[in-house]
Design an enzyme around this catalytic site. Structure first.
Site, PDB file in Angstrom:
ATOM      1  N   THR A  28      -0.825   6.081  53.721  1.00 58.44           N
ATOM      2  CA  THR A  28      -1.274   4.394  53.869  1.00 58.44           C
ATOM      3  C   THR A  28      -0.211   3.687  54.879  1.00 58.44           C
ATOM      4  O   THR A  28       0.960   4.055  54.594  1.00 58.44           O
ATOM      5  CB  THR A  28      -1.335   3.892  52.413  1.00 58.44           C
ATOM      6  N   GLY A  82       3.506   7.835  56.045  1.00 60.70           N
ATOM      7  CA  GLY A  82       4.588   7.152  56.570  1.00 60.70           C
ATOM      8  C   GLY A  82       5.768   6.789  55.482  1.00 60.70           C
ATOM      9  O   GLY A  82       5.606   7.594  54.266  1.00 60.70           O
ATOM     10  N   ALA A  83       6.899   6.148  55.655  1.00 58.44           N
ATOM     11  CA  ALA A  83       7.868   5.969  54.601  1.00 58.44           C
ATOM     12  C   ALA A  83       8.630   4.808  54.726  1.00 58.44           C
ATOM     13  O   ALA A  83       8.483   4.184  56.048  1.00 58.44           O
ATOM     14  CB  ALA A  83       8.809   7.002  54.620  1.00 58.44           C
ATOM     15  N   LYS A  94       8.888   4.817  49.069  1.00 53.52           N
ATOM     16  CA  LYS A  94       7.464   4.649  49.666  1.00 53.52           C
ATOM     17  C   LYS A  94       6.935   3.603  48.687  1.00 53.52           C
ATOM     18  O   LYS A  94       7.488   3.330  47.578  1.00 53.52           O
ATOM     19  CB  LYS A  94       6.708   5.787  49.658  1.00 53.52           C
ATOM     20  N   GLY A  96       5.807   0.342  49.940  1.00 52.67           N
ATOM     21  CA  GLY A  96       5.752  -0.958  50.844  1.00 52.67           C
ATOM     22  C   GLY A  96       4.240  -1.625  50.791  1.00 52.67           C
ATOM     23  O   GLY A  96       4.042  -2.702  50.770  1.00 52.67           O
ATOM     24  N   GLY A  97       3.338  -0.477  50.892  1.00 55.80           N
ATOM     25  CA  GLY A  97       1.935  -0.977  51.030  1.00 55.80           C
ATOM     26  C   GLY A  97       1.268  -0.796  49.530  1.00 55.80           C
ATOM     27  O   GLY A  97       0.113  -0.998  49.537  1.00 55.80           O
ATOM     28  N   GLU A 103      -0.519   7.890  46.564  1.00 53.99           N
ATOM     29  CA  GLU A 103       0.308   8.605  47.535  1.00 53.99           C
ATOM     30  C   GLU A 103       0.952   9.828  47.123  1.00 53.99           C
ATOM     31  O   GLU A 103       0.938  10.870  47.783  1.00 53.99           O
ATOM     32  CB  GLU A 103       1.264   7.744  48.429  1.00 53.99           C
ATOM     33  N   LYS A 121      13.326   3.579  60.055  1.00 49.09           N
ATOM     34  CA  LYS A 121      13.162   4.036  58.614  1.00 49.09           C
ATOM     35  C   LYS A 121      14.587   5.173  58.285  1.00 49.09           C
ATOM     36  O   LYS A 121      14.349   5.573  57.162  1.00 49.09           O
ATOM     37  CB  LYS A 121      11.848   4.751  58.611  1.00 49.09           C
TER      38      LYS A 121
HETATM   39  C1  5RP Z   1       2.591   2.320  51.554  1.00 48.53           C
HETATM   40  C2  5RP Z   1       3.675   3.196  51.925  1.00 48.53           C
HETATM   41  C3  5RP Z   1       3.871   3.429  53.718  1.00 48.53           C
HETATM   42  O1  5RP Z   1       3.992   4.785  53.947  1.00 48.53           O
HETATM   43  C4  5RP Z   1       5.113   2.775  53.880  1.00 48.53           C
HETATM   44  O2  5RP Z   1       5.098   1.410  53.329  1.00 48.53           O
HETATM   45  C5  5RP Z   1       5.554   2.607  55.437  1.00 48.53           C
HETATM   46  O3  5RP Z   1       4.386   1.659  55.956  1.00 48.53           O
HETATM   47  P1  5RP Z   1       4.320   1.539  57.438  1.00 48.53           P
HETATM   48  O4  5RP Z   1       3.964   2.811  58.198  1.00 48.53           O
HETATM   49  O5  5RP Z   1       3.249   0.331  57.479  1.00 48.53           O
HETATM   50  O6  5RP Z   1       5.964   1.001  57.855  1.00 48.53           O
HETATM   51  O7  5RP Z   1       4.238   3.847  51.286  1.00 48.53           O
HETATM   52  O8  5RP Z   1       2.509   2.219  50.046  1.00 48.53           O
END
Ligand code: 5RP
Length: 223
Positions: A28, A82-83, A94, A96-97, A103, A121
């Site tokens: 995500t 992602g991370a 992880k 942030g979303g 995940e 990152k």
């Molecule tokens: C979502 C996550 C995402 O992988 C993380 O926030 C990175 O997001 P982005 O690719 O928008 O920087 O852990 O829960």
């Protein structure tokens, strides 16, 4: 190169790790959204995806990629996500979303975690990014106090002035002020606090590979 271009670059590079004819685990976030766009180009060559959020599920389906329930399928070859932070050992923060619980579930169901990230990152030590923790709402204030005892400050994540509600119907705490020197031990400890659904340290489900978007191109780091 802009951050958006770096995300596009690593999103496309991740196609190389997708096992043709199989089901791929999909994370995500904005970087994964680039991967999903790239995945649509080869959708005829894969069976489909297991998704880690309703947001990614909607994107996958909109592009004609079948999405399977995690319970309908066995182990997956790869999980691509992602991370918010990744250290030199492949340990990550992880969430942030707000999708960290699903995940971690899909990552655990997959043989290899392929992390896609732009170079912002990469960190020497986890903890600069506020650590997301999914919690059962009735335990929130006790968990806030437990983080305080570790030197952290935990705040409930808000959306439109109200606590954000995750895909699992729970809340998120964002914790600042932590230095996470021992990610494996930290994850193990916080995970067993009553009311914690998932802590956003991914050490037990760390990355096997990171595709890092840099000004010089995609750097492949194997852990
Ligand atoms: C979502 C996550 C995402 O992988 C993380 O926030 C990175 O997001 P982005 O690719 O928008 O920087 O852990 O829960």
């Amino acid at each position: 190169m802009t951050q958006d271009e770096l995300k596009t670059l690593v999103g496309r590079a991740a196609l190389h790790y997708v096992a043709l004819g199989e089901i791929v685990g999909v994370g995500t976030g904005s970087t994964v959204n680039k991967f999903i766009e790239a995945l649509a180009d080869i959708k005829g060559q894969i069976k489909g995806a297991v998704s880690s959020s309703t947001a990614s599920t909607e994107r996958l389906r909109a592009l004609g990629i079948p999405v399977f329930d995690a319970n309908e399928v066995g182990e997956l070859a790869v999980y691509i996500d992602g991370a918010d932070e990744i250290d030199g050992r492949g340990y990550m923060i992880k969430g942030g979303g707000a999708a960290l619980t699903r995940e971690k579930i899909v990552a655990a169901q997959s043989r290899r975690f392929i992390c896609i990230a732009d170079e912002s990152k990469k960190v020497a030590r986890l903890g600069g990014f506020p650590l997301p923790v999914e919690v059962i709402p009735m335990a929130t204030q006790r968990i806030v106090r437990q983080f305080q005892a570790l030197g952290g400050t935990a705040k409930v994540r808000l959306k439109d002035g109200r606590p954000l509600v995750t895909d699992n119907g729970q809340h998120i705490l964002d914790v600042t002020g932590l230095q996470i020197g021992e990610p494996l031990a930290f994850e193990t400890e916080v995970n067993q606090w009553p009311g914690v659904v998932t802590v956003g340290v991914f050490a037990h489900q760390k990355a096997a590979v990171c595709l890092l978007g840099t000004a010089g191109g995609v750097q492949t780091i194997n852990y």
